[in-house]
Design a protein around this motif. Structure first.
Motif, PDB file in Angstrom:
ATOM      1  N   PHE A  12       0.828  -1.208   0.000  1.00 17.27           N
ATOM      2  CA  PHE A  12       0.000   0.000   0.000  1.00 17.27           C
ATOM      3  C   PHE A  12       0.863   1.258   0.000  1.00 17.27           C
ATOM      4  CE2 PHE A  12      -1.956   3.471   2.377  1.00 17.27           C
ATOM      5  CZ  PHE A  12      -3.094   3.692   1.622  1.00 17.27           C
ATOM      6  N   LEU A  13       1.888   1.287   0.851  1.00 18.35           N
ATOM      7  CA  LEU A  13       2.746   2.469   0.922  1.00 18.35           C
ATOM      8  C   LEU A  13       3.537   2.670  -0.359  1.00 18.35           C
ATOM      9  CD1 LEU A  13       4.049   2.186   4.603  1.00 18.35           C
ATOM     10  CD2 LEU A  13       2.305   3.747   3.705  1.00 18.35           C
ATOM     11  N   SER A  14       3.969   1.564  -0.969  1.00 11.28           N
ATOM     12  CA  SER A  14       4.702   1.653  -2.240  1.00 11.28           C
ATOM     13  C   SER A  14       3.809   2.219  -3.338  1.00 11.28           C
ATOM     14  CB  SER A  14       5.231   0.280  -2.650  1.00 11.28           C
ATOM     15  OG  SER A  14       6.150  -0.222  -1.710  1.00 11.28           O
ATOM     16  N   GLU A  15       2.581   1.683  -3.433  1.00 13.47           N
ATOM     17  CA  GLU A  15       1.643   2.168  -4.439  1.00 13.47           C
ATOM     18  C   GLU A  15       1.255   3.619  -4.181  1.00 13.47           C
ATOM     19  OE1 GLU A  15       0.073   0.203  -7.329  1.00 13.47           O
ATOM     20  OE2 GLU A  15       2.151  -0.251  -6.820  1.00 13.47           O
ATOM     21  N   LEU A  16       1.130   3.981  -2.918  1.00 16.41           N
ATOM     22  CA  LEU A  16       0.801   5.359  -2.572  1.00 16.41           C
ATOM     23  C   LEU A  16       1.918   6.300  -3.026  1.00 16.41           C
ATOM     24  CD1 LEU A  16      -1.011   7.424  -1.151  1.00 16.41           C
ATOM     25  CD2 LEU A  16       0.220   6.908   0.982  1.00 16.41           C
ATOM     26  N   ALA A  17       3.168   5.886  -2.814  1.00 19.58           N
ATOM     27  CA  ALA A  17       4.304   6.724  -3.187  1.00 19.58           C
ATOM     28  C   ALA A  17       4.371   6.931  -4.693  1.00 19.58           C
ATOM     29  CB  ALA A  17       5.602   6.104  -2.675  1.00 19.58           C
ATOM     30  N   VAL A  18       4.241   5.832  -5.472  1.00 19.90           N
ATOM     31  CA  VAL A  18       4.334   5.979  -6.931  1.00 19.90           C
ATOM     32  C   VAL A  18       3.104   6.688  -7.488  1.00 19.90           C
ATOM     33  CG1 VAL A  18       5.894   4.017  -7.230  1.00 19.90           C
ATOM     34  CG2 VAL A  18       3.425   3.641  -7.316  1.00 19.90           C
ATOM     35  N   LYS A  25       3.806  14.243 -11.756  1.00 21.79           N
ATOM     36  CA  LYS A  25       4.295  14.272 -13.138  1.00 21.79           C
ATOM     37  C   LYS A  25       3.189  14.732 -14.083  1.00 21.79           C
ATOM     38  CE  LYS A  25       5.986  10.074 -13.619  1.00 21.79           C
ATOM     39  NZ  LYS A  25       6.685   8.938 -14.289  1.00 21.79           N
ATOM     40  N   ALA A  26       1.975  14.207 -13.851  1.00 17.91           N
ATOM     41  CA  ALA A  26       0.851  14.591 -14.700  1.00 17.91           C
ATOM     42  C   ALA A  26       0.550  16.080 -14.574  1.00 17.91           C
ATOM     43  CB  ALA A  26      -0.378  13.761 -14.335  1.00 17.91           C
ATOM     44  N   LEU A  27       0.611  16.616 -13.351  1.00 13.67           N
ATOM     45  CA  LEU A  27       0.349  18.034 -13.130  1.00 13.67           C
ATOM     46  C   LEU A  27       1.388  18.915 -13.796  1.00 13.67           C
ATOM     47  CD1 LEU A  27      -0.750  17.933  -9.375  1.00 13.67           C
ATOM     48  CD2 LEU A  27      -2.194  18.473 -11.349  1.00 13.67           C
ATOM     49  N   MET A  28       2.649  18.456 -13.788  1.00 12.48           N
ATOM     50  CA  MET A  28       3.739  19.223 -14.395  1.00 12.48           C
ATOM     51  C   MET A  28       3.617  19.291 -15.913  1.00 12.48           C
ATOM     52  SD  MET A  28       6.958  17.867 -12.093  1.00 12.48           S
ATOM     53  CE  MET A  28       8.157  18.663 -13.175  1.00 12.48           C
ATOM     54  N   SER A 163      -7.217   2.811 -10.047  1.00  7.04           N
ATOM     55  CA  SER A 163      -8.331   3.764 -10.150  1.00  7.04           C
ATOM     56  C   SER A 163      -7.841   5.164 -10.496  1.00  7.04           C
ATOM     57  CB  SER A 163      -9.127   3.797  -8.843  1.00  7.04           C
ATOM     58  OG  SER A 163      -8.283   4.121  -7.744  1.00  7.04           O
ATOM     59  N   LEU A 164      -6.651   5.518 -10.025  1.00  5.59           N
ATOM     60  CA  LEU A 164      -6.084   6.836 -10.314  1.00  5.59           C
ATOM     61  C   LEU A 164      -5.462   6.883 -11.702  1.00  5.59           C
ATOM     62  CD1 LEU A 164      -5.102   9.702  -9.611  1.00  5.59           C
ATOM     63  CD2 LEU A 164      -3.070   8.627  -8.583  1.00  5.59           C
ATOM     64  N   ILE A 165      -4.596   5.920 -12.001  1.00 10.35           N
ATOM     65  CA  ILE A 165      -3.867   6.007 -13.270  1.00 10.35           C
ATOM     66  C   ILE A 165      -4.784   5.776 -14.465  1.00 10.35           C
ATOM     67  CG2 ILE A 165      -1.632   5.462 -12.254  1.00 10.35           C
ATOM     68  CD1 ILE A 165      -1.897   2.642 -13.411  1.00 10.35           C
ATOM     69  N   TYR A 166      -5.817   4.925 -14.327  1.00 15.21           N
ATOM     70  CA  TYR A 166      -6.746   4.741 -15.429  1.00 15.21           C
ATOM     71  C   TYR A 166      -7.496   6.044 -15.711  1.00 15.21           C
ATOM     72  CZ  TYR A 166      -6.088  -0.337 -14.825  1.00 15.21           C
ATOM     73  OH  TYR A 166      -5.570  -1.596 -14.730  1.00 15.21           O
ATOM     74  N   TRP A 167      -7.859   6.754 -14.658  1.00 17.02           N
ATOM     75  CA  TRP A 167      -8.523   8.054 -14.820  1.00 17.02           C
ATOM     76  C   TRP A 167      -7.610   9.022 -15.562  1.00 17.02           C
ATOM     77  CZ3 TRP A 167      -7.925  13.173 -13.461  1.00 17.02           C
ATOM     78  CH2 TRP A 167      -9.071  13.970 -13.501  1.00 17.02           C
ATOM     79  N   LEU A 168      -6.329   8.998 -15.225  1.00 18.47           N
ATOM     80  CA  LEU A 168      -5.364   9.877 -15.879  1.00 18.47           C
ATOM     81  C   LEU A 168      -5.119   9.461 -17.327  1.00 18.47           C
ATOM     82  CD1 LEU A 168      -2.789  10.258 -12.952  1.00 18.47           C
ATOM     83  CD2 LEU A 168      -4.364  12.032 -13.793  1.00 18.47           C
ATOM     84  N   ALA A 170      -7.193   7.948 -19.306  1.00 12.38           N
ATOM     85  CA  ALA A 170      -8.405   8.234 -20.092  1.00 12.38           C
ATOM     86  C   ALA A 170      -8.504   9.700 -20.488  1.00 12.38           C
ATOM     87  CB  ALA A 170      -9.645   7.808 -19.307  1.00 12.38           C
ATOM     88  N   ARG A 171      -7.872  10.569 -19.727  1.00 14.14           N
ATOM     89  CA  ARG A 171      -7.944  12.000 -19.992  1.00 14.14           C
ATOM     90  C   ARG A 171      -6.687  12.543 -20.668  1.00 14.14           C
ATOM     91  NH1 ARG A 171     -11.090  10.123 -16.645  1.00 14.14           N
ATOM     92  NH2 ARG A 171     -13.169  10.990 -16.224  1.00 14.14           N
ATOM     93  N   GLY A 172      -5.835  11.629 -21.129  1.00 18.10           N
ATOM     94  CA  GLY A 172      -4.679  12.041 -21.919  1.00 18.10           C
ATOM     95  C   GLY A 172      -3.534  12.624 -21.130  1.00 18.10           C
ATOM     96  N   PHE A 173      -3.466  12.334 -19.830  1.00 14.38           N
ATOM     97  CA  PHE A 173      -2.389  12.889 -19.011  1.00 14.38           C
ATOM     98  C   PHE A 173      -1.177  11.966 -18.908  1.00 14.38           C
ATOM     99  CE2 PHE A 173      -6.131  15.111 -17.024  1.00 14.38           C
ATOM    100  CZ  PHE A 173      -5.824  16.357 -17.553  1.00 14.38           C
ATOM    101  N   GLY A 174      -1.241  10.816 -19.564  1.00  8.60           N
ATOM    102  CA  GLY A 174      -0.120   9.885 -19.542  1.00  8.60           C
ATOM    103  C   GLY A 174      -0.555   8.539 -20.064  1.00  8.60           C
ATOM    104  N   MET A 175       0.344   7.548 -19.963  1.00 17.54           N
ATOM    105  CA  MET A 175       0.049   6.206 -20.439  1.00 17.54           C
ATOM    106  C   MET A 175       0.978   5.205 -19.758  1.00 17.54           C
ATOM    107  SD  MET A 175       1.760   6.116 -24.284  1.00 17.54           S
ATOM    108  CE  MET A 175       0.314   6.901 -24.973  1.00 17.54           C
ATOM    109  N   PRO A 176       0.751   3.910 -19.976  1.00 10.53           N
ATOM    110  CA  PRO A 176       1.676   2.921 -19.422  1.00 10.53           C
ATOM    111  C   PRO A 176       3.038   3.021 -20.112  1.00 10.53           C
ATOM    112  CG  PRO A 176      -0.396   1.908 -20.139  1.00 10.53           C
ATOM    113  CD  PRO A 176      -0.377   3.295 -20.675  1.00 10.53           C
ATOM    114  N   ARG A 177       4.027   2.375 -19.525  1.00 16.11           N
ATOM    115  CA  ARG A 177       5.348   2.323 -20.155  1.00 16.11           C
ATOM    116  C   ARG A 177       5.231   1.598 -21.491  1.00 16.11           C
ATOM    117  NH1 ARG A 177      10.179   3.139 -18.323  1.00 16.11           N
ATOM    118  NH2 ARG A 177       9.435   3.110 -16.142  1.00 16.11           N
TER     119      ARG A 177
END
Length: 302
Positions: A12-18, A25-28, A163-168, A170-177
């Motif tokens: 949980f803490l690892s996933e929270l950190a990343v 990164k998305a905000l930047m 739940s967070l990264i899929y939302w991001l 879907a809105r064009g703020f990033g993608m998987p490696r």
């Protein structure tokens, strides 16, 4: 019991950190948000450049022609490129974006540019990462390829809570490696909300062509569907710019792990967006997607 609690807490803490890092990164890079064109058809075909695509183009050509077609990287080298007249083309190879008129060791890129400038006489959308903006490639296409519309996608690698990264995503703020261009292409087509995506030519069989010399040099033979196999040789895969040392076997298989893990992430993301991905490649080691091996026929409902 204590170990399970510790492992769960650590996860949980690892996933929270990343997740926090991904959000930062998305905000930047908000200004790099991907904006995609609407789909033209409900079904698309993503064509990889694996050797098995020759078989698929023989057996499934009629079906492929009835879908919206997506080609990648050096597909333009094939004669069938101008016959298929694909609506979409994805390039993610970083070497394309450092290429200049003075580059002498990448004749394949020169060839792709020539085909784009001389033979693309139909509307085609080219998808490239945002960092390609201003490159020689983009300037040349802008000057010599009036039928090509360029779309810049946001290649910000995001990881963390689904739940967070899929939302991001879907809105064009990033993608998987995108360890392979196919991962980038699938992400883009999922976000264009196709109902079904068929994957062809995704052999992912590079491990079959790995060789190790007596001096522990790692060699790989990379054959594409448009190559003549007898003309392709095993070559060293260098890990340094001075071409003194090749990648280790461990690093090569780690790269392969990232490839297959990327497909698993794409599968889960497609499920989240209610998009079906079917692997119709004549040969493929990808186990993340349902395989289709029979001859495909377009439904009359479409």
């Amino acid at each position: 019991m204590i170990e399970q609690v510790f492992n769960s807490l650590f996860y949980f803490l690892s996933e929270l950190a990343v997740s926090v890092l991904s959000l930062l990164k998305a905000l930047m890079r908000l200004q790099h948000r991907t904006r995609l064109p609407a789909r033209q058809l409900p079904v698309c075909s993503v064509l990889g450049n694996g050797p098995s695509l020759n078989q698929s183009l023989t057996e499934q050509l009629d079906f492929i022609r009835q879908t919206e077609i997506v080609c990648v990287n050096n597909f333009a080298h094939a004669e069938v490129f101008t016959q298929l007249r694909p609506q979409n083309y994805v390039i993610s190879d970083p070497n394309y974006f450092v290429f200049t008129a003075q580059t002498t060791d990448r004749p394949d890129i020169s060839r792709t540019l020539a085909v784009f400038g001389e033979q693309v006489d139909w509307p085609m959308t080219l998808y490239v990462p945002h960092f390609a903006k201003g490159s020689y490639l983009i300037r040349t296409i802008g000057q010599k390829s009036p039928n090509i519309n360029i779309v810049f996608f946001n290649y910000t690698v995001l990881t963390g809570f689904p739940s967070l990264i899929y939302w991001l995503y879907a809105r064009g703020f990033g993608m998987p490696r995108a360890q392979t261009v196919i991962v980038a292409a699938l992400t883009l087509m999922i976000n264009r909300q196709f109902e079904t995506i068929y994957l062809f030519g995704a052999d992912t069989s590079w491990h079959e062509e790995i060789r190790l010399t007596d001096d522990n040099q790692l060699l790989i033979k990379q054959v594409h569907f448009y190559d003549k196999p007898k003309d392709v040789q095993h070559e060293p895969v260098y890990s340094d710019k001075h071409r003194q040392r090749t990648f280790s076997m461990a690093s090569q298989f780690l790269s392969l792990h990232k490839v297959f893990r990327g497909y698993e992430i794409i599968r889960d993301y497609a499920d989240y967006r209610r998009v079906t991905i079917l692997n119709a490649s004549a040969k493929s080691y990808i186990d993340a997607f349902e395989r289709i091996t029979n001859k495909l026929v377009m439904s009359d409902e479409r």
